[in-house]
Design a protein around this motif. Structure first.
Motif, short mmCIF file in Angstrom:
data_model
loop_
_atom_site.label_atom_id
_atom_site.label_comp_id
_atom_site.label_asym_id
_atom_site.label_seq_id
_atom_site.Cartn_x
_atom_site.Cartn_y
_atom_site.Cartn_z
N THR A 85 -7.00 16.00 -8.26
CA THR A 85 -6.48 14.83 -7.53
C THR A 85 -7.50 14.20 -6.60
OG1 THR A 85 -5.63 16.22 -5.76
CG2 THR A 85 -4.14 15.76 -7.59
N GLU A 86 -8.60 14.89 -6.30
CA GLU A 86 -9.54 14.38 -5.30
C GLU A 86 -10.10 13.01 -5.68
OE1 GLU A 86 -9.57 17.49 -6.47
OE2 GLU A 86 -9.27 18.76 -4.70
N SER A 93 0.82 -1.22 0.00
CA SER A 93 0.00 0.00 0.00
C SER A 93 0.85 1.27 0.00
CB SER A 93 -0.98 0.01 1.18
OG SER A 93 -0.27 0.07 2.41
N ASP A 94 1.94 1.29 0.75
CA ASP A 94 2.79 2.49 0.76
C ASP A 94 3.42 2.73 -0.60
OD1 ASP A 94 2.21 3.01 3.41
OD2 ASP A 94 4.05 2.10 4.20
N LEU A 112 -8.14 5.78 -3.88
CA LEU A 112 -7.12 5.16 -3.04
C LEU A 112 -7.72 4.77 -1.69
CD1 LEU A 112 -3.74 7.08 -3.41
CD2 LEU A 112 -4.19 4.67 -3.91
N GLY A 113 -8.60 5.63 -1.15
CA GLY A 113 -9.28 5.32 0.11
C GLY A 113 -10.18 4.09 -0.01
N ASN A 114 -10.74 3.87 -1.18
CA ASN A 114 -11.57 2.68 -1.40
C ASN A 114 -10.71 1.41 -1.51
OD1 ASN A 114 -13.88 4.26 -1.43
ND2 ASN A 114 -13.91 4.42 -3.67
N SER A 129 -7.82 1.82 -9.77
CA SER A 129 -8.55 0.63 -9.35
C SER A 129 -7.54 -0.48 -9.14
CB SER A 129 -9.57 0.21 -10.42
OG SER A 129 -8.89 -0.20 -11.59
N LEU A 130 -7.98 -1.56 -8.51
CA LEU A 130 -7.08 -2.70 -8.29
C LEU A 130 -6.51 -3.22 -9.61
CD1 LEU A 130 -9.11 -4.67 -5.59
CD2 LEU A 130 -6.99 -3.40 -5.25
N SER A 131 -7.32 -3.21 -10.65
CA SER A 131 -6.86 -3.75 -11.93
C SER A 131 -5.90 -2.82 -12.66
CB SER A 131 -8.05 -4.08 -12.83
OG SER A 131 -8.80 -2.91 -13.09
N ASN A 132 -5.82 -1.55 -12.26
CA ASN A 132 -4.92 -0.61 -12.92
C ASN A 132 -3.63 -0.38 -12.15
OD1 ASN A 132 -6.50 -0.31 -15.15
ND2 ASN A 132 -7.52 1.53 -14.43
N ILE A 133 -3.40 -1.20 -11.13
CA ILE A 133 -2.14 -1.16 -10.38
C ILE A 133 -1.48 -2.52 -10.54
CG2 ILE A 133 -1.09 -0.88 -8.11
CD1 ILE A 133 -3.66 0.79 -7.39
#
Length: 195
Positions: A183-184, A119-120, A190-192, A140-144
């Motif tokens: 950026t919001e 996460s960091d 990221l919070g999700n 999203s998870l799939s874009n990381i």
């Protein structure tokens, strides 16, 4: 992958099915590669070509092609800033003189456990975008993902843009709450991902 059987497709009185008109080069690339994944605007294929074995091809409609042109332009901008994006070929895939796609390095998904442990690293990658003056817009998870060396890479930059600039009309409306890049939405997503 499951595809619909067009032989069992219902009879459409007001419509017709026609063959996709691709250039011989694109048809050859498609037939000599393997489908890996697909989305609403592009498909990802694997071809045996080093150092860029992954091929991203836009679907042949106007919106998908516009998004692909914008994404490739954005990749070039972000690469000059040394941001954590995939390594890609500087020779785009053209069809009938228009950009249809590009080749990139092979990337790897992070497991659920690995995502929480990294996460960091993920937050630092997103911070690099923001510090350089860009938002991603589609976190999203799939874009990381991670590259072959294990470094975090952020993919699918078709919703990215310079903070404060007007968002082009082809960027989907769900990506941002305002008319300018900010950026919001990245921070919210990221919070999700990391509650």
């Amino acid at each position: 992958m499951n595809y619909p059987c067009l032989a069992k497709f219902p009879n459409l009185r007001s419509g017709r099915v026609s063959l996709l008109k691709e250039s011989p080069d694109t048809a050859s690339l498609r037939s000599s590669s393997m489908l890996v994944n697909f989305g609403s605007h592009a498909c990802i294929r694997r071809a045996d070509s080093e150092p860029y074995p992954i091929v991203k091809l836009a679907h042949p409609d106007a919106q998908s092609m516009a998004l692909m042109r914008y994404e490739y332009e954005m990749l070039n901008r972000l690469a000059r800033l040394h941001l954590p994006i995939p390594a890609f070929s500087n020779e785009p895939i053209l069809e009938h003189g228009k950009l249809r796609g590009y080749r990139m390095e092979e990337l790897f998904k992070l497991t659920h456990d690995e995502m929480s442990l990294r996460s960091d690293d993920v937050k630092q990658a997103v911070k690099k975008f923001h510090d350089a003056g860009y938002s991603h817009g589609d976190l999203s998870l799939s874009n990381i993902m991670k590259d072959g060396q294990g470094s975090i890479v952020v993919i699918d930059v078709s919703c990215s843009g310079p903070i404060g600039k007007e968002i082009p009309s082809w960027v989907p409306s769900w990506a941002y709450e305002r008319a300018t890049f900010h950026t919001e939405s990245d921070i919210k997503r990221l919070g999700n991902i990391f509650p």
